[in-house]
Motif scaffolding. Sequence first.
Motif, PDB file in Angstrom:
ATOM      1  N   PHE A  88       0.865  -1.186   0.000  1.00 20.19           N
ATOM      2  CA  PHE A  88       0.000   0.000   0.000  1.00 20.19           C
ATOM      3  C   PHE A  88       0.897   1.230   0.000  1.00 20.19           C
ATOM      4  O   PHE A  88       1.603   1.489   0.968  1.00 20.19           O
ATOM      5  CB  PHE A  88      -0.908   0.004   1.244  1.00 20.19           C
ATOM      6  CG  PHE A  88      -1.984  -1.037   1.176  1.00 20.19           C
ATOM      7  CD1 PHE A  88      -1.690  -2.369   1.425  1.00 20.19           C
ATOM      8  CD2 PHE A  88      -3.273  -0.694   0.828  1.00 20.19           C
ATOM      9  CE1 PHE A  88      -2.672  -3.344   1.324  1.00 20.19           C
ATOM     10  CE2 PHE A  88      -4.271  -1.657   0.733  1.00 20.19           C
ATOM     11  CZ  PHE A  88      -3.965  -2.982   0.984  1.00 20.19           C
ATOM     12  N   ALA A  91      -7.210  -2.211  10.289  1.00 17.42           N
ATOM     13  CA  ALA A  91      -8.235  -2.863   9.455  1.00 17.42           C
ATOM     14  C   ALA A  91      -7.585  -3.937   8.578  1.00 17.42           C
ATOM     15  O   ALA A  91      -8.119  -5.047   8.428  1.00 17.42           O
ATOM     16  CB  ALA A  91      -8.941  -1.821   8.589  1.00 17.42           C
ATOM     17  N   ALA A 116      -8.135  15.704   8.984  1.00 17.87           N
ATOM     18  CA  ALA A 116      -7.706  14.924  10.165  1.00 17.87           C
ATOM     19  C   ALA A 116      -6.831  15.788  11.073  1.00 17.87           C
ATOM     20  O   ALA A 116      -6.915  15.709  12.308  1.00 17.87           O
ATOM     21  CB  ALA A 116      -6.940  13.677   9.712  1.00 17.87           C
ATOM     22  N   GLU A 176      -1.541  10.460  17.879  1.00 20.94           N
ATOM     23  CA  GLU A 176      -0.814  11.160  16.805  1.00 20.94           C
ATOM     24  C   GLU A 176      -1.695  12.237  16.168  1.00 20.94           C
ATOM     25  O   GLU A 176      -2.860  11.999  15.849  1.00 20.94           O
ATOM     26  CB  GLU A 176      -0.404  10.149  15.719  1.00 20.94           C
ATOM     27  CG  GLU A 176       0.375  10.780  14.566  1.00 20.94           C
ATOM     28  CD  GLU A 176       0.629   9.812  13.399  1.00 20.94           C
ATOM     29  OE1 GLU A 176       1.783   9.687  12.982  1.00 20.94           O
ATOM     30  OE2 GLU A 176      -0.333   9.185  12.916  1.00 20.94           O
TER      31      GLU A 176
END
Length: 529
Positions: free
Chosen positions: A156, A249, A344, A394
């Motif tokens: 990924f 996940a 985020a 974080e």
Amino acid sequence: MQLTGEQLIGHQAVRGEGRELLAINPHDQQPIPSPVFNCASAALVNEACVLAEQAFDSFRSVAPELRARFLEEIAEGIVGLGPLLTERAHLETGLPMARLEGERGRTVGQLRLFASVLRQGRWQDATLDSALPDRQPLPRPDLRMCKIALGPVAVFGASNFPLAFSVAGGDTASALAAGCPVVVKAHRAHLGTSELVGRVIQEASKRLELPEGTFSLIVGDGNDVGQQLVSHPAIKAVGFTGSRSGGLALMRAAAARPEPIPVYAEMSSINPVFLLPGALSARAKSIATGFIDALVMGAGQFCTNPGIVLAVDGPDLEAFLDKAGAHLGDKAAQTMLTPGIHSAYSQGIDRITSQPCVQAVASGQPDLGATQAQGHLYQTTFESVAANAQLLEEVFGPAAIVIRCQNVNEMLAFAKSIEGQLTATLHLEDEDLGIAQGLVQAMEKKAGRVLVNGFPTGVEVCDSMVHGGAFPATSDSRTTSVGSTAIDRFLRPVCYQNLPNVLLPEALKQNNPLNIWRLVDGKTTAPKG
Ligand code: NAP
């Protein structure tokens, strides 16, 4: 080279059958009109995985020298793309050209490092224990061990390193070096950059007549493609860099398979910086400027960004905060990689500022655009952090919290209680060595890299590097995703007992045909010549 928006499946370029996707320019959040990408259908993902499975036996068996040349040709191809690559990456990520040129250098350096690892031959860990037919009470058989490739790997690409942690990044380079075919899922944040690099790998694979499924590049939007990849029976390991939720996940999906597989996920880290009293007294101001420079570098979008600072309360800490605040005040806001990452970041800032125990120290220049990140520095106390774990989550971006400690014992207590980290930094003078010892002992159990009198941003690619750490920095603290030992993630040891010479892997044959370092009956034997 022309971008087409096609999926690269083995040696073919195929138009996806799923919905249309355009890359996004993070500066203005406008779609980049060309090319149009179409997401991969489940059938195409399956085809890439099946091809990888079919390629595995031949690819793992090709001479290490050929795999080394493959990696070098990819490196040359990436360099050969010239400004086409860096300009597209700049358009898609907003990262400055100089940073992208540096990252390209690191990417090709990584590929060449793995080529040299293959030539040295130590990666196979060839180990021979001769038969002892006369041993009493039982004879010992001939035993030989070496490492072999694990199988096809799903990679990924990471959003924050469009070259060095993406299509031809460290995960791909180490997996290909190990002899594992690779299926990459392109990151949505740099689709065109991914295609350019993917085409370089595809061309090199064709030119060297490597098996068709050695490499594929899939474009998909949403979780389905990733979940399908990780769940596919042909895939035997996963390399991932991204969010904690994404990594978890994928770990769950891998564990739920009939045959669970390892997921090497690099996820979240706040990279604590401990300012010891002697260092703070000697050079509070210079540490402060160095810290702020590291904090805002690349809009703070580094997994090694220093998000937490600890120091003992007092005038030296005030001097540090004054200087850090003033220096941050001069720092311009910077464009973040994607609207999602910016959102985020904003949520992370809201989470921090909603805590009554936190005070603002200073902020950088205000943001000028919807995806720009303003730097922020906050302060709180050790007591407050101990009671509020949310402050230790974080926040991906240029924000940090300074924790005021009453004494060095609180710093040590923090080090003992914190989650796993990619890095831990100590600023110290000779007089701090006693305290430092306890901190190093505590942090070496948590962090992949412990460093002194520097800042953690900037990861050298070399043999001794560890870019890892205990959970949640990574899913497997025994490994690294940067540096030559990253190859170990995609290998497994096999012991061969009493095999005739002809059936042994080349690395273990009697006359050492690969001419590599081996451990023979407990003694290291060097290659000849
Ligand atoms: P991400 O959301 O974790 O996504 C990374 C990749 O994993 C993408 O290709 C994504 O695919 C896929 N993915 C994520 N969740 C998945 C799931 N449940 N099932 C299947 N595939 C999944 O990371 P990001 O987009 O790069 O950034 C988001 C946040 O991650 C940032 O705000 C930051 O907090 C964190 N981050 C951390 C680091 C670090 O080094 N610590 C680096 C980068 C980002 P889709 O996008 O197609 O779903």
